[in-house]
Design an enzyme around this catalytic site. Structure first.
Site, PDB file in Angstrom:
ATOM      1  N   LYS A  69      45.947  49.386  31.624  1.00  0.00           N
ATOM      2  CA  LYS A  69      47.096  49.930  30.889  1.00  0.00           C
ATOM      3  C   LYS A  69      46.675  50.374  29.483  1.00  0.00           C
ATOM      4  O   LYS A  69      47.206  51.366  28.967  1.00  0.00           O
ATOM      5  CB  LYS A  69      48.227  48.898  30.825  1.00  0.00           C
ATOM      6  CG  LYS A  69      48.872  48.568  32.181  1.00  0.00           C
ATOM      7  CD  LYS A  69      49.539  49.760  32.834  1.00  0.00           C
ATOM      8  CE  LYS A  69      50.460  49.370  33.996  1.00  0.00           C
ATOM      9  NZ  LYS A  69      51.007  50.556  34.696  1.00  0.00           N
ATOM     10  N   TYR A 129      44.455  44.355  34.879  1.00  0.00           N
ATOM     11  CA  TYR A 129      45.660  45.199  34.793  1.00  0.00           C
ATOM     12  C   TYR A 129      45.880  45.658  33.343  1.00  0.00           C
ATOM     13  O   TYR A 129      46.164  46.827  33.074  1.00  0.00           O
ATOM     14  CB  TYR A 129      46.837  44.370  35.301  1.00  0.00           C
ATOM     15  CG  TYR A 129      48.217  44.941  35.103  1.00  0.00           C
ATOM     16  CD1 TYR A 129      48.741  45.858  36.005  1.00  0.00           C
ATOM     17  CD2 TYR A 129      49.030  44.515  34.049  1.00  0.00           C
ATOM     18  CE1 TYR A 129      50.032  46.357  35.850  1.00  0.00           C
ATOM     19  CE2 TYR A 129      50.315  45.000  33.890  1.00  0.00           C
ATOM     20  CZ  TYR A 129      50.814  45.931  34.799  1.00  0.00           C
ATOM     21  OH  TYR A 129      52.087  46.409  34.632  1.00  0.00           O
TER      22      TYR A 129
HETATM   23  N1  LIG Z   1      58.148  45.123  36.774  1.00  0.00           N
HETATM   24  C1  LIG Z   1      57.645  44.841  35.583  1.00  0.00           C
HETATM   25  O1  LIG Z   1      57.919  43.763  34.994  1.00  0.00           O
HETATM   26  C2  LIG Z   1      56.767  45.849  34.886  1.00  0.00           C
HETATM   27  C3  LIG Z   1      56.424  45.587  33.540  1.00  0.00           C
HETATM   28  C4  LIG Z   1      55.610  46.488  32.871  1.00  0.00           C
HETATM   29  C5  LIG Z   1      55.152  47.619  33.524  1.00  0.00           C
HETATM   30  N2  LIG Z   1      55.496  47.839  34.826  1.00  0.00           N
HETATM   31  C6  LIG Z   1      54.964  49.041  35.459  1.00  0.00           C
HETATM   32  O2  LIG Z   1      55.994  49.770  36.079  1.00  0.00           O
HETATM   33  C7  LIG Z   1      55.461  50.513  37.158  1.00  0.00           C
HETATM   34  C8  LIG Z   1      56.328  50.309  38.397  1.00  0.00           C
HETATM   35  O3  LIG Z   1      56.329  48.935  38.717  1.00  0.00           O
HETATM   36  P1  LIG Z   1      57.514  48.227  39.562  1.00  0.00           P
HETATM   37  O4  LIG Z   1      57.863  46.998  38.821  1.00  0.00           O
HETATM   38  O5  LIG Z   1      58.566  49.208  39.910  1.00  0.00           O
HETATM   39  O6  LIG Z   1      56.695  47.782  40.833  1.00  0.00           O
HETATM   40  P2  LIG Z   1      57.084  47.810  42.389  1.00  0.00           P
HETATM   41  O7  LIG Z   1      56.109  46.900  43.032  1.00  0.00           O
HETATM   42  O8  LIG Z   1      58.538  47.574  42.582  1.00  0.00           O
HETATM   43  O9  LIG Z   1      56.777  49.317  42.796  1.00  0.00           O
HETATM   44  C9  LIG Z   1      55.478  49.850  42.784  1.00  0.00           C
HETATM   45  C10 LIG Z   1      55.390  50.929  43.855  1.00  0.00           C
HETATM   46  O10 LIG Z   1      54.071  51.490  43.820  1.00  0.00           O
HETATM   47  C11 LIG Z   1      53.634  51.659  45.154  1.00  0.00           C
HETATM   48  N3  LIG Z   1      52.170  51.628  45.222  1.00  0.00           N
HETATM   49  C12 LIG Z   1      51.368  50.545  45.098  1.00  0.00           C
HETATM   50  N4  LIG Z   1      50.086  50.902  45.260  1.00  0.00           N
HETATM   51  C13 LIG Z   1      50.076  52.230  45.504  1.00  0.00           C
HETATM   52  C14 LIG Z   1      49.047  53.151  45.778  1.00  0.00           C
HETATM   53  N5  LIG Z   1      47.770  52.772  45.820  1.00  0.00           N
HETATM   54  N6  LIG Z   1      49.384  54.445  45.990  1.00  0.00           N
HETATM   55  C15 LIG Z   1      50.688  54.845  45.951  1.00  0.00           C
HETATM   56  N7  LIG Z   1      51.713  53.992  45.689  1.00  0.00           N
HETATM   57  C16 LIG Z   1      51.405  52.708  45.472  1.00  0.00           C
HETATM   58  C17 LIG Z   1      54.232  50.492  45.914  1.00  0.00           C
HETATM   59  O11 LIG Z   1      54.278  50.737  47.310  1.00  0.00           O
HETATM   60  C18 LIG Z   1      55.603  50.366  45.263  1.00  0.00           C
HETATM   61  O12 LIG Z   1      56.585  51.119  45.967  1.00  0.00           O
HETATM   62  C19 LIG Z   1      54.006  50.049  37.311  1.00  0.00           C
HETATM   63  O13 LIG Z   1      53.134  50.971  36.700  1.00  0.00           O
HETATM   64  C20 LIG Z   1      53.977  48.735  36.571  1.00  0.00           C
HETATM   65  O14 LIG Z   1      52.683  48.424  36.078  1.00  0.00           O
HETATM   66  C21 LIG Z   1      56.292  46.986  35.524  1.00  0.00           C
END
Ligand SMILES: NC(=O)c1ccc[n+]([C@@H]2O[C@H](COP(=O)([O-])OP(=O)(O)OC[C@H]3O[C@@H](n4cnc5c(N)ncnc54)[C@H](O)[C@@H]3O)[C@@H](O)[C@H]2O)c1
Length: 262
Positions: A158, A154
């Site tokens: 990134k 991951y």
């Molecule tokens: N939550 C955290 O702590 C955090 C920290 C750093 C970065 N991020 C980044 O933020 C972004 C959003 O994460 P989040 O926390 O809202 O996660 P989340 O799991 O709540 O939401 C992710 C969404 O992406 C969708 N998804 C997954 N695989 C997919 C695919 N192949 N095609 C289309 N849609 C797909 C899922 O169905 C889900 O609705 C991501 O890029 C994640 O890496 C999150």
């Protein structure tokens, strides 16, 4: 005047934690929004709810790993709402293998290729509109792409996205397209549900590492993304912006030990 009045935005991961907050904030600022996510039923439900509230939205259920499916879903949605000038590549495709020792060649390759390729597919599907109109691309990265916090596949993805943002900023700049990254720290979203089930107080431990003393809400991440998509950010391109409560600024726990203060 609202910040994104009349603009059409494509948001991936649109029914997830951060995606839902982005969609809500974009709509509040006057945008029309295409909701892309792999969860087709959740997309349909979200679109119905938002339309009932009077917002202009369209669903685009697709797996971002499938370039052809992304392209046809984007084309169908833009036929309803109009050409796209804002893209938020927010979905990630998974990749929670925690350590090098737990990674295998196949798993590592999948985690990197899917996460980077999925963002590329999303941007590729909308780029002709952005070239015609000018626009803004925001990739949601992570502090994991900027320093080591586990999850090697991951994190490598990134980091690669940092490079993609810089390439897009330079190559697409002459088309008046800006490309930036928001790199969140810990955000309480459904992505944490399984870890919270295993360790209910995981957030209490994590928040000690953040100078601001808390983890982020999805809205903490959505607001800067709205700003980047707006005219106020008209000269910001190629920026990699941590939205992390000060985490990447340094190590305040270590500073206390070094200075013997606290
Ligand atoms: N939550 C955290 O702590 C955090 C920290 C750093 C970065 N991020 C980044 O933020 C972004 C959003 O994460 P989040 O926390 O809202 O996660 P989340 O799991 O709540 O939401 C992710 C969404 O992406 C969708 N998804 C997954 N695989 C997919 C695919 N192949 N095609 C289309 N849609 C797909 C899922 O169905 C889900 O609705 C991501 O890029 C994640 O890496 C999150």
């Amino acid at each position: 005047m609202k910040l994104l009045e009349g603009k059409v935005a494509l948001v991936t991961g649109a029914v997830g934690g951060i995606g839902t907050a982005i969609v809500r904030d974009f709509l509040a600022e006057g945008a029309k929004v295409i909701l892309m996510d792999i969860k087709a039923e959740a997309v349909e439900a979200a679109v119905a709810k938002l339309q009932a509230e009077g917002f202009e939205v369209a669903g685009a259920a697709a797996d971002i790993r499938d370039a052809a499916a992304v392209k046809s879903a984007v084309d169908a949605a833009r036929a309803k709402l109009g050409p796209i000038s804002i893209v938020v590549a927010n979905a990630n495709t998974g990749g929670s293998t925690t350590t090098m020792d737990k990674s295998t060649p196949d798993v590592f390759r999948t985690e990197v290729a899917d996460n980077v390729g999925g963002q590329f597919n999303t941007i590729y599907a909308a780029i002709d509109d952005l070239k015609a109109l000018g626009g803004s691309i925001t990739v949601v990265g992570s502090v994991n792409g900027l320093a080591t916090f586990g999850q090697p596949g991951y994190s490598a993805a990134k980091s690669a996205l940092v490079s993609l943002v810089r390439t897009m900023a330079t190559e697409y700049g002459p088309h008046n397209i800006r490309a930036n990254m928001i790199a969140p720290g810990t955000v309480r979203t459904p992505a944490w549900d399984s870890r919270l089930a295993r360790k209910p107080d995981v957030m209490d431990g994590l928040k000690r590492w953040y100078p601001l003393g808390r983890v982020a809400s999805p809205e903490d991440i959505a607001k800067p993304i709205t700003f980047l998509a707006s005219e106020g950010a008209a000269f910001i391109s190629g920026a990699i912006i941590p939205v992390d409560g000060g985490l990447m600024a340094g190590n305040h726990q270590m500073a206390k030990e070094l200075t013997l203060e606290g």
